[in-house]
Design a protein around this motif. Structure first.
Motif, PDB file in Angstrom:
ATOM      1  N   ARG A   1       0.820  -1.211   0.000  1.00  0.00           N
ATOM      2  CA  ARG A   1       0.000   0.000   0.000  1.00  0.00           C
ATOM      3  C   ARG A   1       0.854   1.262   0.000  1.00  0.00           C
ATOM      4  NH1 ARG A   1      -2.913  -3.968   2.524  1.00  0.00           N
ATOM      5  NH2 ARG A   1      -5.147  -4.002   2.132  1.00  0.00           N
ATOM      6  N   SER A   2       2.035   1.162  -0.553  1.00  0.00           N
ATOM      7  CA  SER A   2       2.940   2.303  -0.616  1.00  0.00           C
ATOM      8  C   SER A   2       2.730   3.082  -1.907  1.00  0.00           C
ATOM      9  CB  SER A   2       4.392   1.824  -0.543  1.00  0.00           C
ATOM     10  OG  SER A   2       4.779   1.228  -1.775  1.00  0.00           O
ATOM     11  N   SER A   3       3.509   4.167  -2.064  1.00  0.00           N
ATOM     12  CA  SER A   3       3.497   4.914  -3.334  1.00  0.00           C
ATOM     13  C   SER A   3       4.344   4.224  -4.397  1.00  0.00           C
ATOM     14  CB  SER A   3       4.018   6.340  -3.118  1.00  0.00           C
ATOM     15  OG  SER A   3       3.173   7.066  -2.269  1.00  0.00           O
TER      16      SER A   3
ATOM     17  N   GLY B   1      -1.678   6.251   5.683  1.00  0.00           N
ATOM     18  CA  GLY B   1      -1.485   6.867   4.380  1.00  0.00           C
ATOM     19  C   GLY B   1      -2.468   6.299   3.376  1.00  0.00           C
TER      20      GLY B   1
ATOM     21  N   HIS C   1      -4.046   6.286  -0.610  1.00  0.00           N
ATOM     22  CA  HIS C   1      -3.937   6.599  -2.041  1.00  0.00           C
ATOM     23  C   HIS C   1      -5.296   6.369  -2.693  1.00  0.00           C
ATOM     24  CE1 HIS C   1       0.320   5.732  -1.086  1.00  0.00           C
ATOM     25  NE2 HIS C   1       0.605   6.540  -2.091  1.00  0.00           N
TER      26      HIS C   1
ATOM     27  N   GLY D   1      -1.488  10.286  -4.080  1.00  0.00           N
ATOM     28  CA  GLY D   1      -1.378  10.312  -2.624  1.00  0.00           C
ATOM     29  C   GLY D   1       0.066  10.539  -2.228  1.00  0.00           C
ATOM     30  N   PRO D   2       0.427  10.176  -1.022  1.00  0.00           N
ATOM     31  CA  PRO D   2      -0.449   9.675   0.031  1.00  0.00           C
ATOM     32  C   PRO D   2      -0.807  10.757   1.048  1.00  0.00           C
ATOM     33  CG  PRO D   2       1.813   9.201   0.617  1.00  0.00           C
ATOM     34  CD  PRO D   2       1.855   9.997  -0.667  1.00  0.00           C
TER      35      PRO D   2
ATOM     36  N   GLU E   1      -1.331  11.664   5.172  1.00  0.00           N
ATOM     37  CA  GLU E   1      -0.607  11.254   6.385  1.00  0.00           C
ATOM     38  C   GLU E   1      -1.352  11.770   7.595  1.00  0.00           C
ATOM     39  OE1 GLU E   1       3.606  10.110   7.954  1.00  0.00           O
ATOM     40  OE2 GLU E   1       3.642  11.784   6.575  1.00  0.00           O
TER      41      GLU E   1
END
Length: 540
Positions: A67-69, A259, A261, A298-299, A301
């Motif tokens: 689920r990161s950028s 975070g 997106h 995104g993200p 924060e």
């Protein structure tokens, strides 16, 4: 040379054998957590000659690591916080990862346009970029560069032209985060590790005050058993505090930050390059990154106090990102219904809670909580290998083992999909096309699986009809589903659709749903799809 593995390595039979090994063997190290940190620790420790088990309560990379950028970046914004060392180390890890997994860590031009009415000083941004460039390795092939408004607009016509002064082209890298975790896990298995998903820790085991293992439940069968090890590594990400509390009743060590997106079809947001832009509301930097037929934005924060598994995108998260997107790309008509998906990830930050979440260092913090329980806390995607190396040094020192040069040599090996020793990309593509795979689909397989795409030749020799596209508008082919089961430890449909591939998002971007006919691979007896002999061997 990669270790040879059986074609049927990840069948149900294989899973049973792995659980049998977990129950019967005493390992040097038990790693709890199958995200990028746990996978990297399992790989590094195995390369050092330690017998290692890796267990994950759900699927590999099912938490924060998917689920990161997806950026493997140096961390430009961390310079503002004075974290020069973090940026210096990240820039070197970028280069290292690009060498070890070029099919998964690809160069990315990230456009950073500066406008006349910028929220923050253009001069400050320019100064930051000069410092950022100075911290790059001298032998780096990618150099950040300043660019004029005309050049930026030619690169990305969707940039707002009004008020555009100039900007920068940041040379970063983009990965597929879940597949990076998977291939790191496969590399650990090739080095001797015993890795299993859907294996939940129910409790820790203690002997005379030491942590000596864990009680583990097989989530697919409901059976519980003990896994014993000389040292336990807590790499559970945002769940790490739960293990710490079981072992030492210690106060909370992590701050959690959520975070979010949002995902928009590329048809609606037709970007050809990734773009940095800012929220008008709080001046937070955001990124819009095109990938396949969709764009990730995104993200956010925000502080998060709940259970990690309950984190979800809220309406206010989506509205915040849409507001920033509409402000910047005002010429595009982006509606609420254009958001096809939203994903929330929970960042585990190591901090005493004094600063705002966005200002907390992304550096790893590694500490002993109790005798033989080592926790790896915090961190960022780019630095996972560096954290693993530090963890292994602490483990070998504790266990009084000298890894010698074997670890140094082994950790320089490319990930499984970057092994092109036997066939070149061109030869592999030609072979796949001879097996009735269309050229666009062959290119997709090589992009996604690297040298491991050669394994599709074996599958298509068995069943040629698997060469067909899953849907006419996408390059994915039917063979990828049994491939994920046979070679990539996919246990449930979402393991393939959401992590082994981006097919779930790609289908949504096309306005389609999961094809019903693919469900047969999960509902029919698995043995039908694993006819390869146990003795037949291929390179991983």
């Amino acid at each position: 040379m990669s270790k040879k593995i059986s074609l049927s390595q990840f069948t149900h039979t294989w899973r049973e054998l792995r659980f049998k090994r977990l129950a019967e063997e005493r390992f040097d190290v038990l790693v709890i957590g199958g995200g990028i940190t746990g996978a990297a620790v399992a790989l590094d420790a195995s390369c050092a000659g330690l017998s290692c088990a890796l267990i994950e309560q759900n699927d590999f990379a099912s938490g924060t690591s998917s689920r990161s950028s997806r950026l493997i970046h140096g961390g430009l914004r961390y310079l503002k916080q004075g974290q020069v060392g973090l940026v210096y180390r990240s820039a070197r890890e970028q280069q290292r990862l690009a060498l070890l997994a070029p099919h998964l860590v690809r160069p990315l031009n990230l456009l950073f346009p500066l406008y006349q009415k910028s929220f923050t000083s253009r001069l400050a941004h320019r100064g930051g970029m000069i410092a950022y460039s100075a911290l790059q390795p001298f032998d780096s092939k990618l150099r950040h560069q300043r660019s004029g408004a005309k050049d930026l607009l030619s690169l990305e016509p969707q940039l707002p032209a009004n008020g555009l002064q100039d900007g920068f082209i940041c040379r970063e890298y983009l990965t597929h985060d879940a597949r990076l975790v998977l291939e790191t896990t496969l590399a650990a298995c090739n080095a001797g590790a015993c890795a299993v998903n859907y294996a939940r820790v129910m409790d820790l085991l203690f002997l005379r005050g030491r942590v000596v293992g864990a009680v583990v439940n097989d989530e697919m069968t409901g059976r519980s058993f003990e896994v014993r090890a000389r040292v336990v590594v807590n790499a559970a990400g945002p769940w790490a505090d739960r293990l710490i509390n079981r072992a030492a009743q210690a106060k909370r060590r992590l701050r959690l930050s959520k975070g979010v997106h949002i995902i928009i079809p590329r048809e609606i947001l037709p970007l050809s390059h990734a773009v940095i832009f800012f929220s008008r509301r709080d001046e937070r930097a955001l990124v819009a990154i095109p990938a396949e037929n969709f764009v990730m934005v995104g993200p956010t924060e925000t502080e998060y106090e709940g259970a990690p598994e309950c984190a979800a995108p809220e309406r206010e998260d989506v509205d915040y990102l849409l507001e920033a997107l509409r402000d910047f790309f005002s010429q595009l008509k982006i509606e609420n219904e254009d958001v096809i998906a939203a994903r929330a990830g929970v960042r585990p930050l190591y901090d005493k809670g004094v600063r705002a979440a966005g200002e907390v260092s992304r550096a790893y913090h590694i500490e002993w909580q109790r005798d033989r329980l080592l926790s790896v806390l915090g961190g960022k995607l780019t630095l996972h290998r560096r954290a693993a190396a530090v963890t292994t040094r602490l483990l070998t020192r504790e266990l009084k083992i000298n890894p010698g040069v074997a670890r140094l040599n082994a950790t320089k090996n490319p990930l499984p999909g970057a092994n092109w020793k036997n066939f070149s990309e061109e030869e592999t593509k030609a072979l796949l096309m001879r097996l009735s795979i269309e050229e666009e689909s062959a290119d997709h397989l090589i992009r996604a699986y690297g040298s491991r795409s050669l394994l599709f030749a074996d599958m298509l020799t068995e069943e040629r009809e698997l060469a067909r596209r899953i849907t006419p508008s996408l390059p994915h082919i039917a063979a990828e589903v049994p491939f994920s089961i046979r070679y990539e430890m996919a246990v449930r449909p979402q393991d393939f659709f959401e992590r082994r591939s981006d097919l779930a998002l790609c289908l949504k971007a096309e306005g389609e749903t999961w094809p019903h006919e693919l469900m047969k691979f999960w509902h029919e007896p698995r043995e039908k799809f694993f006819r390869a002999a146990q003795t037949e061997e291929v390179l991983a």
